[in-house]
Design an enzyme around this catalytic site. Structure first.
Site, PDB file in Angstrom:
ATOM      1  N   ASN A  70       6.358  13.109 -30.639  1.00 34.82           N
ATOM      2  CA  ASN A  70       6.054  13.515 -32.014  1.00 34.82           C
ATOM      3  C   ASN A  70       6.725  14.833 -32.385  1.00 34.82           C
ATOM      4  O   ASN A  70       7.243  14.997 -33.496  1.00 34.82           O
ATOM      5  CB  ASN A  70       4.540  13.641 -32.204  1.00 34.82           C
ATOM      6  CG  ASN A  70       3.845  12.293 -32.309  1.00 34.82           C
ATOM      7  OD1 ASN A  70       4.493  11.242 -32.315  1.00 34.82           O
ATOM      8  ND2 ASN A  70       2.532  12.307 -32.389  1.00 34.82           N
ATOM      9  N   ARG A 399      10.886  -2.559 -40.399  1.00 31.79           N
ATOM     10  CA  ARG A 399      11.163  -2.349 -38.983  1.00 31.79           C
ATOM     11  C   ARG A 399      10.770  -3.604 -38.222  1.00 31.79           C
ATOM     12  O   ARG A 399       9.793  -4.257 -38.548  1.00 31.79           O
ATOM     13  CB  ARG A 399      10.360  -1.174 -38.412  1.00 31.79           C
ATOM     14  CG  ARG A 399      10.875   0.194 -38.820  1.00 31.79           C
ATOM     15  CD  ARG A 399      10.219   1.299 -38.003  1.00 31.79           C
ATOM     16  NE  ARG A 399      10.862   2.576 -38.265  1.00 31.79           N
ATOM     17  CZ  ARG A 399      10.378   3.500 -39.081  1.00 31.79           C
ATOM     18  NH1 ARG A 399       9.255   3.275 -39.718  1.00 31.79           N
ATOM     19  NH2 ARG A 399      11.007   4.643 -39.262  1.00 31.79           N
ATOM     20  N   ARG A 429      13.929   5.416 -41.318  1.00 36.89           N
ATOM     21  CA  ARG A 429      14.379   6.527 -40.484  1.00 36.89           C
ATOM     22  C   ARG A 429      14.355   6.193 -39.000  1.00 36.89           C
ATOM     23  O   ARG A 429      13.371   5.689 -38.479  1.00 36.89           O
ATOM     24  CB  ARG A 429      13.490   7.743 -40.746  1.00 36.89           C
ATOM     25  CG  ARG A 429      13.820   8.973 -39.941  1.00 36.89           C
ATOM     26  CD  ARG A 429      14.815   9.870 -40.601  1.00 36.89           C
ATOM     27  NE  ARG A 429      14.350  10.347 -41.895  1.00 36.89           N
ATOM     28  CZ  ARG A 429      15.113  11.033 -42.734  1.00 36.89           C
ATOM     29  NH1 ARG A 429      16.366  11.273 -42.421  1.00 36.89           N
ATOM     30  NH2 ARG A 429      14.636  11.440 -43.884  1.00 36.89           N
ATOM     31  N   HIS A 459       9.310  -0.457 -48.673  1.00 37.87           N
ATOM     32  CA  HIS A 459       8.387  -0.231 -47.562  1.00 37.87           C
ATOM     33  C   HIS A 459       7.316  -1.308 -47.498  1.00 37.87           C
ATOM     34  O   HIS A 459       6.482  -1.314 -46.588  1.00 37.87           O
ATOM     35  CB  HIS A 459       7.747   1.164 -47.733  1.00 37.87           C
ATOM     36  CG  HIS A 459       6.935   1.622 -46.574  1.00 37.87           C
ATOM     37  ND1 HIS A 459       5.565   1.748 -46.632  1.00 37.87           N
ATOM     38  CD2 HIS A 459       7.290   1.996 -45.314  1.00 37.87           C
ATOM     39  CE1 HIS A 459       5.113   2.181 -45.471  1.00 37.87           C
ATOM     40  NE2 HIS A 459       6.135   2.338 -44.650  1.00 37.87           N
ATOM     41  N   ARG A 589      -5.553   9.527 -41.320  1.00 33.91           N
ATOM     42  CA  ARG A 589      -5.123   9.704 -39.940  1.00 33.91           C
ATOM     43  C   ARG A 589      -4.515  11.074 -39.671  1.00 33.91           C
ATOM     44  O   ARG A 589      -4.876  11.754 -38.729  1.00 33.91           O
ATOM     45  CB  ARG A 589      -4.106   8.628 -39.566  1.00 33.91           C
ATOM     46  CG  ARG A 589      -3.726   8.638 -38.099  1.00 33.91           C
ATOM     47  CD  ARG A 589      -2.583   7.698 -37.837  1.00 33.91           C
ATOM     48  NE  ARG A 589      -1.314   8.204 -38.375  1.00 33.91           N
ATOM     49  CZ  ARG A 589      -0.252   7.452 -38.631  1.00 33.91           C
ATOM     50  NH1 ARG A 589      -0.311   6.157 -38.439  1.00 33.91           N
ATOM     51  NH2 ARG A 589       0.868   7.986 -39.106  1.00 33.91           N
ATOM     52  N   HIS A 617      -3.319   2.687 -38.560  1.00 30.94           N
ATOM     53  CA  HIS A 617      -2.159   2.514 -39.434  1.00 30.94           C
ATOM     54  C   HIS A 617      -2.488   1.735 -40.702  1.00 30.94           C
ATOM     55  O   HIS A 617      -1.653   1.620 -41.598  1.00 30.94           O
ATOM     56  CB  HIS A 617      -1.059   1.795 -38.646  1.00 30.94           C
ATOM     57  CG  HIS A 617       0.291   1.828 -39.267  1.00 30.94           C
ATOM     58  ND1 HIS A 617       0.877   0.718 -39.840  1.00 30.94           N
ATOM     59  CD2 HIS A 617       1.182   2.841 -39.425  1.00 30.94           C
ATOM     60  CE1 HIS A 617       2.072   1.044 -40.318  1.00 30.94           C
ATOM     61  NE2 HIS A 617       2.284   2.324 -40.075  1.00 30.94           N
TER      62      HIS A 617
END
Length: 732
Positions: A70, A399, A429, A459, A589, A617
């Site tokens: 991270n 993704r 990204r 997205h 989160r 998520h």
């Protein structure tokens, strides 16, 4: 539901005033926290999991590795961007009133504190690993036989891969690639007085050699890749005296893109940007604690960084993200109890095709990773690819994983004569290269590939299947909160909806036409709320309606679950709801810029963050609506970028049975005393403490248990109805 007003501030002023509450200047910076600092606070919570003795030892190692990964990304994305702003002389203040330079100063103070704690915890955990017969040793600590074995391994497997580079007037300082480990080696000829500096890149990427090399085949004894090289420098530099050997690592800025709305060839532009990123400016150098001051300053000069601010001393293992290799050791007693995603309780057994099930028994709510991605989402796409009644498949792809079946099923569909259209987001990204690869592969198979809408990232997570049913053409759909990624579906907590709702099908027809056309003529949506044009207005309108219900004595409650809450308009609206007396529960989160618990402003707002074995998520939005409850799931976080600069899709969950499941999930998470942290008015977090035996189990553990019970109940019923013909679908 109607769209609300379009003003960016003061949307709910009248309703708040009607509640008779104290007036606050909601544009004042004091009511907002800093995005970067709140994200670092999230990482403190993740880091705490590595120190928590209630977690199994190898899981604690995993959390330590997550923090390393991270922070690497944080330097590349966030610090890189702030440094660009400082370099360009940008003085624009963030929502909380800080300039870019002020943010950097405070960020560095926090990061240094995290580094210090991280390294102390690493030392503690390595000692605990040794107590479990898992050893990470320097080569010097190996016995003679082990050292001989390691040297032989070096000669056969590592030495041919090395490219030692000298540094002298004839050999300038070499290029240092992003996140690479490098040895800075000082050598001297015999009795010569001059010391030569050399660089050896540790070939960890693409070499097939792990960072942690196992010394004994049946024992958990490891040495570090770079230590094996350092221990055999006499082979690399024969006849030379080794004066010094020091380790360093660089991090480069990943914010290099300069997108143009007039881009003609987006694919070419992104390939160029990826190349530029390889040579982007360096934002951090990590050095081992033994590196001399002279060599630190030399690296700073050669690599163009501030020797005092941008060099970080690492004691212990550098690039701690590689500890994932140790966390993966097969010792079940040192891991969480095993969890295998189960079949969805309504999609199990030897029963009709998935389209029949959705049509006759749906819609279905999917809860990953508690329920299998393979036997739900992948099954949906697999059956669509071979079903002769299916005519068209469309989907968005942000993704995916290299081993996912998603791509294969799309290729199968094209080969089987289906019309297939895929909207690939090339700007995801760190996944740009992979997405370029998939896009090219799909195009070569004759699939219609679109690269999103210029100026907007796509997205959303949606699949559209047009099927010729017995009663006419019907649209089947999957709408989710997570990526179509088989690996993360096992470790991320996400939601999905499988439906053949006619209005949603009509909306998706409009939505995909918008994506493939590449521009946005006026489109009418019946149930879906896409961004950037509609979603934010709808959310603000719903908050306003809850205020009206509260003021009129009706039932009002707002509960929002998101990865982040950073949009100023949404925060302002939630403050006004609290002032009106509306209870607001937020499960956020990581970054949350809203400050809860401020008298007169936000005393009715509670903010919690859940940290556990799965990464939370899912995006879920709930409004009490005076008893006419509304639940929405989708891909959008409560961030400016998602609501105004990305293509997102949020869908209603209208089935009472599915709403009941969502209510159960929200109640469990809001009552969690094991995995939950509660936000304080100043932006810090306090970990909730269990109360009684029940409180010792996290909401994630309870959701695992509930998915097991649902499936077990259905299977018991199936065995009664079909005692001989029952064929179980193999669990993932």
């Amino acid at each position: 539901m109607k769209a609300g007003k379009t003003e960016k501030t003061g949307v709910l002023d009248d309703a708040a005033a009607a509640a008779g509450k104290e007036t606050f200047d909601l544009t004042a910076s004091e009511w907002y926290l800093n995005r970067e600092l709140t994200w670092l606070e999230f990482n403190r919570r993740v880091f705490h999991e590595s120190t928590d003795a209630r977690n199994p030892l190898l899981e604690r190692i995993f959390f330590l590795a997550v923090i390393g990964s991270n922070l690497d990304e944080f330097f590349m994305k966030r610090i890189g961007g702030l440094k660009q702003q400082v370099g360009a002389g940008v003085k624009l203040r963030s929502l909380d009133g800080r300039t870019p330079q002020q943010q950097l100063n405070e960020i560095y103070a926090v990061i240094h504190d995290i580094f210090t704690r991280q390294q102390a915890t690493e030392h503690e955990l390595l000692a605990l690993l040794a107590g479990q017969d898992i050893h990470i040793l320097p080569c010097s600590a190996l016995n003679e036989q082990q050292r001989h074995r390691v040297t032989a391994y070096f000669r056969d497997n590592i030495y041919p891969l090395l490219i030692p580079q000298g540094m002298d007037p004839a050999h300038p300082f070499p290029f240092i690639s992003n996140l690479s480990l490098n040895l800075l080696v000082g050598t001297r000829h015999g009795k010569g007085e001059h010391t030569y500096l050399n660089r050896i890149k540790v070939p960890t990427t693409g070499s097939g050699i792990p960072r942690f090399i196992q010394v004994e085949p049946n024992q958990f004894v490891f040495v570090l890749f770079e230590d094996v090289i350092a221990d055999n420098l006499d082979i690399v530099f024969p006849g030379m005296k080794i004066e010094s050997c020091e380790l360093f690592r660089v991090t480069r800025n990943a914010v290099t893109e300069q997108w143009s709305d007039q881009a003609v060839d987006l694919l070419s532009m992104i390939e160029t940007a990826l190349q530029d990123r390889k040579f982007a400016e360096i934002v951090r150098i990590e050095v081992n604690s033994d590196m001399t001051l002279q060599h630190r300053e030399m690296l700073a000069c050669q690599l163009g960084v501030d020797a005092h601010k941008d060099i970080f001393t690492v004691s212990g293992i550098m690039a701690k993200r590689d500890l994932m290799e140790i966390a993966a050791i097969d010792k079940p007693e040192l891991h969480f109890p095993p969890h295998q995603p189960l079949d969805h309780y309504k999609l199990t057994g030897d029963f009709p095709d998935i389209f029949h099930l959705i049509r006759e028994e749906g819609p279905f709510l999917l809860q990953h990773p508690y329920e299998s991605f393979s036997s739900t989402v992948e099954r949906f796409l697999k059956e669509a690819s071979t079903d002769p009644r299916v005519l068209v498949i469309k989907m968005t792809l942000y993704r995916t994983s290299a081993d996912s079946q998603i791509i294969q099923y799309l290729l199968d569909a094209a080969r089987n004569g289906k019309q297939v259209a895929v909207v690939v987001e090339l700007l995801a990204r760190f996944d740009e290269s992979a997405n370029i690869h998939w896009a090219t592969h799909l195009e070569e198979a004759g699939i219609h590939v679109t690269y999103s809408v210029v100026g907007l990232k796509t997205h959303s997570k949606v699949i559209f299947v047009a099927r010729r049913d017995y009663d006419g053409l019907k649209i089947y759909a999957h709408i989710g909160t997570g990526n179509y990624h088989a690996d993360t579906a096992r470790t991320y907590s996400d939601l999905g909806l499988l439906t053949c709702d006619r209005d949603i099908g009509d909306d998706l027809t409009e939505f995909f036409n918008f994506l493939t056309l590449g521009y946005a003529p006026a489109r009418n949506y019946k149930k879906l709320f896409p961004s950037p044009r509609i979603l934010k207005k709808v959310l603000l309108e719903n908050i306003r309606q809850e205020i009206e219900h509260q003021v009129r004595g009706g039932q009002a409650l707002i509960q929002l679950k998101s990865n982040a809450l950073t949009d100023a308009d949404i925060i302002t609206a939630l403050y006004q709801a609290s002032q009106a007396g509306v209870r607001v529960d937020l499960i956020i989160r990581d970054s949350c810029l809203l400050r809860p618990g401020i008298p007169g402003l936000s005393e009715n707002i509670r903010v919690v963050s859940i940290v556990g074995r799965f990464l939370e998520h899912a995006r879920l939005y709930y409004f009490k609506n005076s008893g006419r409850e509304q639940y929405f799931i989708g891909s959008a976080d409560l961030m400016l970028r998602n609501l105004e600069h990305r293509v997102e899709v949020v869908a209603p969950v209208e089935s009472p049975a599915l709403q009941k499941q969502l209510r159960e999930m929200l109640n469990l998470q809001l009552a969690d005393r094991r995995g939950t942290w509660e936000m304080q008015p100043d932006g810090t977090y306090v970990q909730c403490q269990p109360e009684g035996k029940k409180g010792k189990r996290s909401s994630q553990e309870l959701l695992i248990q509930k998915s097991e019970k649902r499936l077990a109940a259905v299977r018991r019923q199936q065995r009664k109805l079909y005692p001989k013909k029952m064929v179980r679908r193999k669990e993932e």
